[in-house]
Enzyme design. Structure first.
Site, PDB file in Angstrom:
ATOM      1  CG  ASP A  67     -26.824 -22.321  40.567  1.00 47.41           C
ATOM      2  OD1 ASP A  67     -26.207 -21.887  41.555  1.00 47.41           O
ATOM      3  OD2 ASP A  67     -26.648 -23.469  40.127  1.00 47.41           O
ATOM      4  CG  ASN A 136     -27.878 -34.432  36.780  1.00 42.57           C
ATOM      5  OD1 ASN A 136     -26.954 -33.652  36.954  1.00 42.57           O
ATOM      6  ND2 ASN A 136     -29.144 -34.070  36.893  1.00 42.57           N
ATOM      7  CG  HIS A 138     -26.564 -30.320  37.474  1.00 40.12           C
ATOM      8  ND1 HIS A 138     -27.673 -30.559  38.252  1.00 40.12           N
ATOM      9  CD2 HIS A 138     -25.585 -29.959  38.349  1.00 40.12           C
ATOM     10  CE1 HIS A 138     -27.378 -30.339  39.516  1.00 40.12           C
ATOM     11  NE2 HIS A 138     -26.116 -29.978  39.595  1.00 40.12           N
ATOM     12  CD  GLU A 143     -30.912 -30.487  36.876  1.00 39.26           C
ATOM     13  OE1 GLU A 143     -29.908 -31.182  36.651  1.00 39.26           O
ATOM     14  OE2 GLU A 143     -31.387 -30.362  38.020  1.00 39.26           O
TER      15      GLU A 143
HETATM   16  C1  GLP Z   1     -25.889 -28.064  42.809  1.00 35.10           C
HETATM   17  C2  GLP Z   1     -25.521 -26.699  42.161  1.00 35.10           C
HETATM   18  C3  GLP Z   1     -24.329 -26.834  41.264  1.00 35.10           C
HETATM   19  C4  GLP Z   1     -23.307 -27.722  41.957  1.00 35.10           C
HETATM   20  C5  GLP Z   1     -23.823 -29.126  41.974  1.00 35.10           C
HETATM   21  C6  GLP Z   1     -22.967 -30.091  42.760  1.00 35.10           C
HETATM   22  O1  GLP Z   1     -27.195 -28.426  42.706  1.00 35.10           O
HETATM   23  N1  GLP Z   1     -26.566 -26.056  41.443  1.00 35.10           N
HETATM   24  O2  GLP Z   1     -23.809 -25.546  40.952  1.00 35.10           O
HETATM   25  O3  GLP Z   1     -22.095 -27.697  41.261  1.00 35.10           O
HETATM   26  O4  GLP Z   1     -25.183 -29.192  42.343  1.00 35.10           O
HETATM   27  O5  GLP Z   1     -23.120 -29.917  44.123  1.00 35.10           O
HETATM   28  P1  GLP Z   1     -22.114 -30.520  45.200  1.00 35.10           P
HETATM   29  O6  GLP Z   1     -20.846 -29.760  45.058  1.00 35.10           O
HETATM   30  O7  GLP Z   1     -22.778 -30.299  46.519  1.00 35.10           O
HETATM   31  O8  GLP Z   1     -21.946 -31.952  44.857  1.00 35.10           O
END
Ligand code: GLP
Length: 256
Positions: A67, A136, A138, A143
Site C-alpha cells: 500500500d 482493527n 486490517h 479496513e
Molecule cells: C498500517 C499498514 C499495514 C500495517 C498495519 C500495522 O497502517 N497499512 O500494512 O500492517 O498498519 O502497523 P504496525 O506494524 O505499525 O502496527
C-alpha cells in the site's frame, strides 16, 4: 494455518527473516509482497544482516508493496516509498526497476490501481506475501467491512487507523485520509503468506483472525481460507491464543 509463537519481537523478526531468506534460496527470482509499519522493521534489519553476512542475493528479486498513502511525495518521510528505501532497499542489492510501490500521486488513481494489478500478474503473481495486522484486523489498508473480492483499489482509512498511525505524523491532521492498497483478493492470490503480529495491542485482532468466523469486520480472518499461511506472533500478540484450542491450527514455539 501454521502458528508460531515467538518469545520476543526480535525472535519474531529473526524467524520471519529466515522464512523470507529460505524463500529466496529456493527461488532467487521470487516475487515478494512487502509490508510497512513498525512490525516488519526488525525483519528488514535481519534480512540486511543476512545479505551482508552470507550474501543473500536480491539481484533477481521483484517486490510489490501492499500500500501507499495518497498525496504523499516519495521523499516524504511518512510515505511508504521513503520507509522502504530507508529501511530496506538502499541496504541490499535489489534492482531499482524490480521495485513496485503504488504511486500515491497518480493523476488517475483507478488506472494506477489497474496497472499495479496487471504488473503483479505480469511478474507471475506473488510468491510470498508479508503482512502486518492493524489493531482493527486490517491487512494492507483493507479496513473492516471490506469487500473480500476487491483487488488493488483506493481506500478510505478507518478512524481507528488514522488515530493509530498519527504517532508517525506531526499531528493527526497530517495523516492522509486515503491510500491505495492491494485488495483482499490480491493478497489471497499470493502463493504463501507470512503474517507478523507484535504487541498486546494486536492480541484481540489476532484472536479474531484465527478463532472467530470469517467476516469482513475482521479483514484478516479471510486468511483462514488460504492454503499456505504462517503466522509468527510475539508472545504479547499471542496472549489470547495460548488458552484457545482449535484443531485447524498448529501452535508452535519459535525457540525454546
Ligand atoms: C498500517 C499498514 C499495514 C500495517 C498495519 C500495522 O497502517 N497499512 O500494512 O500492517 O498498519 O502497523 P504496525 O506494524 O505499525 O502496527
Amino acid at each position: 494455518m501454521r502458528i508460531v509463537i515467538a518469545k520476543s519481537y526480535e525472535d519474531m523478526s529473526a524467524n520471519a527473516a529466515r522464512m523470507v531468506a529460505g524463500q529466496l534460496y529456493l527461488k532467487p527470482n521470487s516475487v515478494l509482497g512487502l509490508a510497512t509499519g513498525s512490525t516488519p522493521l526488525n525483519m528488514y534489519q535481519e534480512l540486511i544482516k543476512i545479505h551482508h553476512e552470507v550474501s543473500l542475493d536480491f539481484s533477481e528479486v521483484v517486490t510489490f508493496n501492499l500500500d501507499e498513502y495518497l498525496g504523499l511525495k516519495p521523499e516524504d518521510e511518512n510515505s511508504y516509498h521513503f520507509y522502504m528505501f530507508q529501511n530496506f532497499f538502499k541496504h541490499i542489492n535489489i534492482q531499482r526497476n524490480n521495485i513496485y510501490i503504488p504511486n500515491g500521486l497518480a493523476q488517475n488513481i483507478p488506472a494506477e490501481c489497474q496497472d499495479y494489478e496487471r504488473k503483479i500478474q505480469e511478474q507471475g503473481g506473488i510468491d510470498l506475501q508479508v503482512l502486518g495486522i492493524g489493531v482493527n484486523g486490517h491487512i494492507g489498508f483493507n479496513e473492516p467491512d471490506i469487500n473480500f473480492e476487491a483487488v488493488t483499489h483506493k481506500v478510505k482509512l478507518d478512524e481507528e487507523t488514522i488515530n493509530v498511525n498519527a504517532r508517525f505524523f506531526a499531528n493527526i491532521e497530517e495523516v492522509p485520509r486515503y491510500a491505495i492498497s492491494m485488495g483482499i483478493k490480491t493478497i489471497m492470490n499470493a502463493k504463501k503468506i507470512l503474517l507478523l503480529a507484535n504487541g498486546v495491542s494486536k492480541a484481540e485482532a489476532l484472536y479474531r483472525t484465527i478463532y472467530k468466523g470469517i467476516t469482513p469486520e475482521t479483514p484478516a480472518s479471510i486468511l483462514q481460507l488460504h492454503p499456505d499461511v504462517t503466522i509468527i506472533a510475539e508472545e504479547g500478540a499471542a496472549k489470547l491464543l495460548r488458552s484457545a484450542t482449535h484443531d485447524r491450527t498448529n501452535l508452535g514455539f519459535a525457540s525454546e
